[in-house]
Design an enzyme around this catalytic site. Structure first.
Site, PDB file in Angstrom:
ATOM      1  N   SER A 167       0.840  -1.199   0.000  1.00 26.09           N
ATOM      2  CA  SER A 167       0.000   0.000   0.000  1.00 26.09           C
ATOM      3  C   SER A 167       0.883   1.262   0.000  1.00 26.09           C
ATOM      4  O   SER A 167       1.755   1.376  -0.859  1.00 26.09           O
ATOM      5  CB  SER A 167      -0.962  -0.051   1.190  1.00 26.09           C
ATOM      6  OG  SER A 167      -2.023   0.851   1.025  1.00 26.09           O
ATOM      7  N   ARG A 183     -11.587   5.449  10.328  1.00 28.43           N
ATOM      8  CA  ARG A 183     -11.044   4.094  10.341  1.00 28.43           C
ATOM      9  C   ARG A 183     -12.106   3.075   9.921  1.00 28.43           C
ATOM     10  O   ARG A 183     -11.800   2.095   9.229  1.00 28.43           O
ATOM     11  CB  ARG A 183     -10.525   3.772  11.742  1.00 28.43           C
ATOM     12  CG  ARG A 183      -9.877   2.418  11.892  1.00 28.43           C
ATOM     13  CD  ARG A 183      -8.615   2.283  11.073  1.00 28.43           C
ATOM     14  NE  ARG A 183      -7.848   1.094  11.420  1.00 28.43           N
ATOM     15  CZ  ARG A 183      -6.746   0.698  10.806  1.00 28.43           C
ATOM     16  NH1 ARG A 183      -6.258   1.410   9.801  1.00 28.43           N
ATOM     17  NH2 ARG A 183      -6.115  -0.376  11.178  1.00 28.43           N
ATOM     18  N   ASP A 201      -8.578  -7.500  -3.883  1.00 30.16           N
ATOM     19  CA  ASP A 201      -8.300  -6.133  -3.410  1.00 30.16           C
ATOM     20  C   ASP A 201      -9.053  -5.139  -4.299  1.00 30.16           C
ATOM     21  O   ASP A 201      -8.763  -5.027  -5.486  1.00 30.16           O
ATOM     22  CB  ASP A 201      -6.787  -5.881  -3.480  1.00 30.16           C
ATOM     23  CG  ASP A 201      -6.384  -4.500  -2.950  1.00 30.16           C
ATOM     24  OD1 ASP A 201      -7.273  -3.682  -2.630  1.00 30.16           O
ATOM     25  OD2 ASP A 201      -5.165  -4.253  -2.848  1.00 30.16           O
ATOM     26  N   HIS A 237      -7.694  -5.807   0.317  1.00 30.85           N
ATOM     27  CA  HIS A 237      -6.473  -5.015   0.400  1.00 30.85           C
ATOM     28  C   HIS A 237      -5.572  -5.492   1.534  1.00 30.85           C
ATOM     29  O   HIS A 237      -4.346  -5.422   1.444  1.00 30.85           O
ATOM     30  CB  HIS A 237      -6.856  -3.545   0.606  1.00 30.85           C
ATOM     31  CG  HIS A 237      -5.704  -2.598   0.533  1.00 30.85           C
ATOM     32  ND1 HIS A 237      -4.914  -2.487  -0.583  1.00 30.85           N
ATOM     33  CD2 HIS A 237      -5.204  -1.712   1.432  1.00 30.85           C
ATOM     34  CE1 HIS A 237      -3.976  -1.570  -0.367  1.00 30.85           C
ATOM     35  NE2 HIS A 237      -4.135  -1.098   0.847  1.00 30.85           N
ATOM     36  N   ASP A 238      -6.180  -5.976   2.606  1.00 25.26           N
ATOM     37  CA  ASP A 238      -5.415  -6.478   3.747  1.00 25.26           C
ATOM     38  C   ASP A 238      -4.570  -7.701   3.414  1.00 25.26           C
ATOM     39  O   ASP A 238      -3.749  -8.126   4.242  1.00 25.26           O
ATOM     40  CB  ASP A 238      -6.365  -6.858   4.895  1.00 25.26           C
ATOM     41  CG  ASP A 238      -6.683  -5.668   5.793  1.00 25.26           C
ATOM     42  OD1 ASP A 238      -6.046  -4.607   5.635  1.00 25.26           O
ATOM     43  OD2 ASP A 238      -7.574  -5.808   6.654  1.00 25.26           O
TER      44      ASP A 238
END
Lengths: 384, 384
Positions: free
Chosen positions: A156, A226, A321, A354-355
């Protein structure tokens, strides 16, 4: 999985100060910059085995291992990829991770004291760019006596730093590992970023960024930011599998405006735990760093830079992602190749969105291990 | 395109009151319910040509035409599909649209006065479900002397109402047009909904829902909720085409935390204009209506209901809609067919994401025209 590197500690060093301030790409200056960093493994005699880990938006210097006062079962954020026998093999490589400029975990950022006023910077901290983050990493390396890296690596925002490093400083990296990153945020990416920023700035406790001495922090806004972020970090598929439409701690819906579904409870928890460990201004600064990132804006310049260096690139994406989808990675690979760089590109199958870059996915870790082994052999050092 | 129906007005009628309160599916009651509605075209002699338009989260009764004090160039929210020669052809059909229960545009909702206290309900308004929205629509139809509809139709939350109507009241609809809808929100849908709700409820001016008499409204939170919503209403592709990474009113980035990119400016504008016309509590109630919607929870019951009726379904999705993607529509079609209903399902190509149902896409409008023509011929009335 226990940590491979075990007990570690964060060190600090001042890399810019006095008559040597940090000069930013924008022309601005930061008079004093302290960096928090950790290292794992040993630097070899000819200083050729250093691997620099660049962290993402919410990361810090504690990439692997645990601190003396920390929970051994909750090691650093990338522990599963760093350690003896792991892809960044500390039996062979000297691994460094530093909190980035603008951060809130020991490196100078908006929550640091402005020497000019004796008060925290807040929004008076200058706007920074990815290349400034790299400048500070390089200053740390100079202190450690390292002139060239075996690799710079990151996921990222971390991948953006590795990419910018290779472009701005040809001849300093054998390899750059650009994982789940983007060379330019899409309109949708910027939109999510804007909403998160608004959530923070609309919180009355934000107080224009000067909340450090008010006894109140913009926790509601930062928590909300968040929560929004987490929706984009997970895939729709993984959310469905993890939570579906299940109700938290009950069989039947409670019907109300409080948290009821498990996915709501998860997002709440993520928001709440984040505000306990993160600074809202850092979130704003690093978010904007990503929005404005545009390393291929001048392709001719990039081509000259790439030609002047000899960096090999590994560009990885994950098929689930949707924050920085494979199309972002394909663009990076295509633009690097157009500039003449040797690029290995792979899309990894993973349900984690994405994680994914944080997960020990075998295909992913094997790909990194293979790439690091080739770099090591090329450099004439032992790989893993 | 000028409005086809021209000048219209919103009427109001009390459909529940006194010893006839609205009894909710939850068991609760609303003592008095007023409905705001509009009609276009003429009801025929045998009252067989009525089409009921169910609106989505932010809609209202003004589906077509313009009000005397309104801008003729900015007609009702679905004007392009309603009028002479349009798919809901007012030369042949009597078209009705009503603000939903819980709304803030003339129909009783959380901003209405609670007769028990003489003050606005706020969060003391009972939780409602899609079936309650339908109950109120049916009470309006009873007042208008209409026992059976040629069609109930809607996009998004509107499609949920049409679906629930067909299931709960067999024999009342010749056709149900379920457009860009879902039979059950996914974990990701609920996550977005939760963040929007949090944005409103964390705004200090929300004041637990009692903001009507404080002189302050939770505009920051509601605007933020709308910004989040808009990201999910547009497709990534349409955002890229509309905005890309272009800077608002400038060639070069200004580098700062204010609005800079065009997409940020667009979201700000959407958020700001929304708070001027919408009530935050209504947003909460209707959002929760969607979260809990689950009409196929008891498939045996649904099968009995469908078998007892004779409704034909048109289920439409749009290929760029990622809020309620085609997979949602396929589930609806599959579950209706399993229950024995005749279902026409089509995915329409469109770049406009979830908002597509509001656009005059030829393939889409032709499909609706064809379906309405078949219903009309079946009922022995002239179609368009």
């Amino acid at each position: 999985m226990p940590s491979g590197v075990g007990l570690v500690e964060t060190r600090r060093t001042v890399v810019f100060d006095g008559d040597r301030p940090l000069r930013l790409a924008s022309g601005g200056e930061v008079p004093k910059v302290e960096v928090a960093y950790e290292t794992y493994g040993e630097l070899n005699a000819d200083r050729s085995n250093a691997v620099f880990i660049c962290h993402a938006l919410s990361g810090d210097a504690n990439a692997a291992g645990h601190h003396e006062d920390g929970d051994p079962d909750r090691p650093g954020w990338w522990d599963n990829i760093i350690g003896p026998g792991r892809p960044f093999d500390t039996d062979h490589f000297f691994v460094i991770c530093a909190n980035v400029l603008g951060g809130c975990k020991g490196t100078t950022g908006p929550s640091s004291i402005d020497p000019a006023t004796g008060k925290p910077y807040g929004l008076r901290f200058p706007l920074i760019q990815v290349r400034d983050l790299v400048t500070v990493h390089r200053a740390l390396l100079a202190e450690l006596g390292i002139e060239r890296l075996l690799a710079a690596v990151g996921g990222s925002l971390g991948g953006m730093q590795a990419m910018q490093w290779a472009i701005d400083h040809p001849g300093e990296l054998d390899g750059a590992l650009v994982i789940a990153a983007s060379a330019r945020l899409s309109a949708q990416n910027i939109a999510f970023s804007a909403v998160a920023r608004e959530a923070i700035m609309r919180d009355p406790d934000f107080n224009g960024g000067d909340y450090y001495e008010t006894g109140k922090r913009p926790d509601r806004g930062l928590g909300l930011a968040r929560m929004i972020g987490h929706i984009t970090y997970l895939s729709e598929e993984s959310m469905r599998e993890k939570f579906g439409r299940r109700i938290q701690d009950a069989e039947l819906p409670r019907y109300g405006f409080d948290v009821d579904f498990q996915v709501e409870s998860y997002l709440h928890y993520q928001g709440q735990s984040f505000v306990e460990r993160f600074d809202a201004n850092t979130y704003l600064y690093l978010g904007r760093v990503m929005d404005y990132f545009n390393p291929f804006e001048d392709p001719i310049h990039v081509q000259h830079q790439i030609e002047a260096g000899d960096t090999s690139f590994l560009v990885l994406s994950f098929d689930s992602d949707w924050r920085f989808s494979t199309s972002h990675a394909r663009e990076i690979a295509a633009e690097l190749r157009l500039a003449g760089a040797p690029v290995t590109f792979r899309e990894i199958a993973s349900p984690h969105g994405h994680d994914s870059f944080l997960f020990p996915i075998p295909d992913y870790h094997e790909t990194v291990t293979g790439f690091m082994g080739r770099l090591a052999r090329q450099r004439g050092i032992a790989g893993s």
